[in-house]
Structure formats: structure tokens, C-alpha cells
Design an enzyme around this catalytic site. Structure first.
Site, PDB file in Angstrom:
ATOM      1  N   CYS A   1       0.858  -1.137  -0.129  1.00  0.00           N
ATOM      2  CA  CYS A   1      -0.063   0.067  -0.046  1.00  0.00           C
ATOM      3  C   CYS A   1       0.870   1.208   0.066  1.00  0.00           C
ATOM      4  CB  CYS A   1      -1.128   0.094   1.380  1.00  0.00           C
ATOM      5  SG  CYS A   1       0.014   0.158   2.901  1.00  0.00           S
ATOM      6  N   ARG A   2       0.478   2.254   0.444  1.00  0.00           N
ATOM      7  CA  ARG A   2       1.198   3.541   0.603  1.00  0.00           C
ATOM      8  C   ARG A   2       2.417   3.585   1.597  1.00  0.00           C
ATOM      9  NH1 ARG A   2       0.789   8.689   3.370  1.00  0.00           N
ATOM     10  NH2 ARG A   2       1.664  10.351   1.678  1.00  0.00           N
TER      11      ARG A   2
END
Length: 104
Positions: A62-63
Site C-alpha cells: 500500500c502507501r
């Protein structure tokens, strides 16, 4: 929880190791920048778990690593033993591997 660093992931790519990369961010985030993985947003991980391999290593991304850790926990609770969290997410990838990658 098993984790993998961005440098280890890069090494897997360079070696041609077989693995699956799942990006659990929202589609609009994925469109901004991605590492080439398959986009399955966190809310859909269990709904689309049939798309996630049980036979090869799976790296959840993810981020920053928080949502992918949540996705990994959901999969582990459903019998997956081959999943890894990408430590630091796409932010770490941009910082350590590809500074040209656009991040938000």
C-alpha cells in the site's frame, strides 16, 4: 506477520523470482503511481481472495504499509501462509529504489 523490505522485493524482481504483488490501495491511488502489482483494494481482499495465490509468495503493498498489514492479517486468518507485507509501502520504494516514482 512476515515482512519484506523494498530492497528484498527489488532483488526478487531482479532475480526473476516468481511472486504475486497485490496493491491494496484504492483505484485512484493505484492510477497515480504503482509498482505493477494487481490492484485489489483493502475492502475487497476477502471478496476477491480467489485471485490471490496460495502457491507462490504474495507481497501485499500500500502507501506506507498499514493497509497492506491489515490485508495480510485478514488473509492469514483465512488460511494463507505465503503472504508478506511490504515494509514502508510505495513511499519506501520511492525513497530507496525509484526516486522518480510519483508519490502523494
Amino acid at each position: 506477520m512476515k515482512e519484506i523490505s523494498v530492497s528484498e522485493l527489488k532483488q526478487w524482481q531482479d532475480e526473476g523470482k516468481e511472486f504475486q504483488l497485490i496493491d491494496v490501495r484504492e483505484p485512484f491511488e493505484y492510477e497515480m503511481s504503482n509498482l505493477g502489482g494487481q490492484n485489489i483494494p483493502l475492502a475487497n481482499v476477502l471478496l476477491e481472495k480467489d485471485k490471490i495465490s496460495k502457491d507462490i509468495p504474495v507481497v501485499m503493498q500500500c502507501r506506507s504499509g498499514a493497509r497492506s498489514a491489515a490485508a495480510l492479517n485478514q488473509l492469514e486468518q483465512n488460511g494463507y501462509t505465503n503472504v508478506y507485507n511490504l515494509k514502508g509501502g510505495i513511499l519506501a520504494w520511492a525513497a530507496e529504489i525509484d526516486p522518480e516514482l510519483s508519490v502523494y
